[in-house]
Scaffold this motif. Structure first.
Motif, PDB file in Angstrom:
ATOM      1  N   TYR A 145       0.812  -1.210   0.000  1.00  0.00           N
ATOM      2  CA  TYR A 145       0.000   0.000   0.000  1.00  0.00           C
ATOM      3  C   TYR A 145       0.849   1.266   0.000  1.00  0.00           C
ATOM      4  CZ  TYR A 145       0.782  -0.555   5.067  1.00  0.00           C
ATOM      5  OH  TYR A 145       1.346  -0.732   6.306  1.00  0.00           O
ATOM      6  N   ASN A 146       2.182   1.131   0.104  1.00  0.00           N
ATOM      7  CA  ASN A 146       3.065   2.295   0.027  1.00  0.00           C
ATOM      8  C   ASN A 146       3.859   2.346  -1.280  1.00  0.00           C
ATOM      9  OD1 ASN A 146       2.505   3.617   2.430  1.00  0.00           O
ATOM     10  ND2 ASN A 146       3.915   2.349   3.615  1.00  0.00           N
ATOM     11  N   ARG A 147       3.646   1.399  -2.168  1.00  0.00           N
ATOM     12  CA  ARG A 147       4.466   1.322  -3.380  1.00  0.00           C
ATOM     13  C   ARG A 147       4.025   2.313  -4.462  1.00  0.00           C
ATOM     14  NH1 ARG A 147       5.107  -5.284  -4.159  1.00  0.00           N
ATOM     15  NH2 ARG A 147       5.735  -5.687  -1.993  1.00  0.00           N
ATOM     16  N   GLN A 148       4.986   2.639  -5.307  1.00  0.00           N
ATOM     17  CA  GLN A 148       4.683   3.424  -6.494  1.00  0.00           C
ATOM     18  C   GLN A 148       4.252   2.480  -7.620  1.00  0.00           C
ATOM     19  OE1 GLN A 148       7.870   6.258  -7.534  1.00  0.00           O
ATOM     20  NE2 GLN A 148       8.929   5.510  -5.707  1.00  0.00           N
ATOM     21  N   LEU A 184       4.209   0.693 -11.216  1.00  0.00           N
ATOM     22  CA  LEU A 184       5.403   0.120 -11.831  1.00  0.00           C
ATOM     23  C   LEU A 184       6.236   1.124 -12.621  1.00  0.00           C
ATOM     24  CD1 LEU A 184       5.778  -3.351 -13.374  1.00  0.00           C
ATOM     25  CD2 LEU A 184       6.528  -1.394 -14.704  1.00  0.00           C
ATOM     26  N   THR A 185       5.629   1.867 -13.543  1.00  0.00           N
ATOM     27  CA  THR A 185       6.436   2.745 -14.383  1.00  0.00           C
ATOM     28  C   THR A 185       7.011   3.922 -13.603  1.00  0.00           C
ATOM     29  OG1 THR A 185       4.381   3.783 -15.161  1.00  0.00           O
ATOM     30  CG2 THR A 185       5.366   2.116 -16.577  1.00  0.00           C
ATOM     31  N   ASP A 186       6.341   4.348 -12.547  1.00  0.00           N
ATOM     32  CA  ASP A 186       6.922   5.378 -11.687  1.00  0.00           C
ATOM     33  C   ASP A 186       8.183   4.849 -11.009  1.00  0.00           C
ATOM     34  OD1 ASP A 186       4.959   7.196 -12.288  1.00  0.00           O
ATOM     35  OD2 ASP A 186       3.791   6.855 -10.474  1.00  0.00           O
ATOM     36  N   LYS A 187       8.116   3.610 -10.510  1.00  0.00           N
ATOM     37  CA  LYS A 187       9.265   3.018  -9.838  1.00  0.00           C
ATOM     38  C   LYS A 187      10.413   2.794 -10.805  1.00  0.00           C
ATOM     39  CE  LYS A 187      11.361   1.447  -6.257  1.00  0.00           C
ATOM     40  NZ  LYS A 187      11.648   2.326  -5.111  1.00  0.00           N
ATOM     41  N   ILE A 188      10.100   2.313 -12.006  1.00  0.00           N
ATOM     42  CA  ILE A 188      11.134   2.095 -13.008  1.00  0.00           C
ATOM     43  C   ILE A 188      11.810   3.416 -13.370  1.00  0.00           C
ATOM     44  CG2 ILE A 188      11.536   1.484 -15.431  1.00  0.00           C
ATOM     45  CD1 ILE A 188      11.264  -0.937 -13.650  1.00  0.00           C
ATOM     46  N   PHE A 189      11.035   4.473 -13.531  1.00  0.00           N
ATOM     47  CA  PHE A 189      11.585   5.788 -13.855  1.00  0.00           C
ATOM     48  C   PHE A 189      12.571   6.225 -12.774  1.00  0.00           C
ATOM     49  CE2 PHE A 189      11.422  10.450 -13.535  1.00  0.00           C
ATOM     50  CZ  PHE A 189      11.811  10.800 -14.823  1.00  0.00           C
ATOM     51  N   GLU A 190      12.213   5.991 -11.526  1.00  0.00           N
ATOM     52  CA  GLU A 190      13.093   6.358 -10.414  1.00  0.00           C
ATOM     53  C   GLU A 190      14.383   5.545 -10.438  1.00  0.00           C
ATOM     54  OE1 GLU A 190      12.706   4.969  -6.015  1.00  0.00           O
ATOM     55  OE2 GLU A 190      11.559   6.835  -6.173  1.00  0.00           O
ATOM     56  N   LEU A 191      14.263   4.223 -10.652  1.00  0.00           N
ATOM     57  CA  LEU A 191      15.445   3.368 -10.682  1.00  0.00           C
ATOM     58  C   LEU A 191      16.343   3.665 -11.875  1.00  0.00           C
ATOM     59  CD1 LEU A 191      13.788  -0.056  -9.728  1.00  0.00           C
ATOM     60  CD2 LEU A 191      15.211   1.389  -8.254  1.00  0.00           C
ATOM     61  N   ALA A 192      15.725   3.984 -13.027  1.00  0.00           N
ATOM     62  CA  ALA A 192      16.494   4.211 -14.255  1.00  0.00           C
ATOM     63  C   ALA A 192      17.322   5.486 -14.191  1.00  0.00           C
ATOM     64  CB  ALA A 192      15.565   4.247 -15.463  1.00  0.00           C
ATOM     65  N   THR A 193      16.935   6.438 -13.340  1.00  0.00           N
ATOM     66  CA  THR A 193      17.756   7.649 -13.190  1.00  0.00           C
ATOM     67  C   THR A 193      19.109   7.315 -12.572  1.00  0.00           C
ATOM     68  OG1 THR A 193      16.758   8.135 -11.034  1.00  0.00           O
ATOM     69  CG2 THR A 193      15.718   9.122 -12.971  1.00  0.00           C
TER      70      THR A 193
END
Length: 320
Positions: free
Chosen positions: A172-175, A177-186
């Motif tokens: 319930y606290n997760r972003q 999928l694509t938001d999380k990937i965007f963060e990791l890819a930076t």
């Protein structure tokens, strides 16, 4: 990824249910249900954007089959000729091997991350509904070793991934999928640039799918799912004898030049406590084989995936 991406929100609510729907998508659920119900009332049918279930598919396809199809991303292909020439010659394309870039996979999942992916279900053998699910990153491992072909992959000692992310945050606290990937890819650009043809067969992705709403509105379907995908399009290598990778391979369609990434393994949460109960013996056997594939895969790679270790002992506890 497109500029439609919203900034991630981290708002807490009741944590008693590990797989509770994130609050961000509770708000989305109200808007989606209201708009769809208005469309149904005014026209007697759902919007064209909502998946439908034909009378033919009702008798031929199971709810499990519809779920697996809806959870299988369709990813545009690329060709090695694109890197060797700018002519785009069909002859060169025909002589090359298709592959996909991970950034294209994330792009294919973006709409579902923003608005929910619709899965058409048939309840009680006749009632057609669409249940919407939002995908969240559960885990990913990327293996690449240019000096060692995939056929030399050891069954006794798996290689170490050059990139790994395992989600420890409560759902319930997760972003999305694509938001999380965007963060990791930076921090790790290869997460976008990697090509499927350069990844070893042990490269994989797992996605957690949480329900947000059903249309037409009715009793909530609380079942959640954890699905697994292979990210490699290298020629088949050597997996352990107890693991069959036949269902894990990405399927290339030369007509639309897209890859379909099938779900090769899946765990469910509250599936057997919902009105999606699997009744036919072949459905039960299919679902069992998906669970076994996950067990084999996680055991072979020795992955400490939090979602798996939470869901596995609870998977059968909801069976009636």
């Amino acid at each position: 990824m497109s500029s439609r991406r919203n900034s991630a929100l981290s708002s807490r609510h009741d944590g008693n249910n590990f797989y509770a729907t994130p609050r961000r998508h509770q708000q989305m659920q109200v808007a989606k249900e209201s708009a769809a119900e208005a469309e149904i009332t005014s026209s007697g049918r759902t919007s064209d954007s909502i998946p439908s279930v034909s009378s033919h598919s009702v008798s031929k396809v199971t709810n499990l089959g519809r779920l697996l199809e809806s959870f299988s991303p369709l990813v545009p292909s690329r060709f090695s000729s694109e890197h060797a020439t700018s002519s785009g010659s069909e002859a060169l394309e025909a002589d090359s091997h298709p592959f996909f870039c991970l950034e294209d996979l994330w792009e294919s999942l973006e709409e579902g991350s923003l608005y929910g992916a619709g899965v058409p279900f048939v309840l009680n053998g006749k009632d057609q509904i669409v249940q919407y699910y939002v995908p969240y990153l559960s885990g990913i491992q990327l293996y690449k070793d240019p000096s060692k072909p995939s056929s030399q992959l050891s069954s006794s000692s798996p290689q170490s991934p050059f990139f790994q992310y395992l989600e420890y945050e409560r759902p319930y606290n997760r972003q999305p999928l694509t938001d999380k990937i965007f963060e990791l890819a930076t921090q790790f650009p290869e997460l976008n640039k990697c090509r499927s043809c350069d990844l070893l067969e042990s490269s994989w992705l797992s996605i957690a799918w949480y329900p947000i709403c059903r249309i037409p509105i009715g009793p909530a379907i609380e079942a959640s799912f954890l699905s697994f995908y292979s990210l490699s399009t290298q020629p088949t290598g050597k997996f352990p004898p107890y693991f069959s990778a036949a269902n894990a391979r990405a399927v290339y369609n030369p007509t639309d030049k897209k890859f379909s990434l099938p779900v090769f393994g899946m765990l469910s949460y509250k599936l057997w406590d919902s009105n999606l109960n699997l009744c036919e013996q072949h459905e039960i056997e299919h679902e069992n084989s998906l669970v076994q594939a996950v067990d084999n895969w996680v055991g072979y790679l020795r992955v400490p995936l939090p979602d798996y270790h939470y869901l596995r002992p609870r998977h059968y506890s909801y069976r009636r």
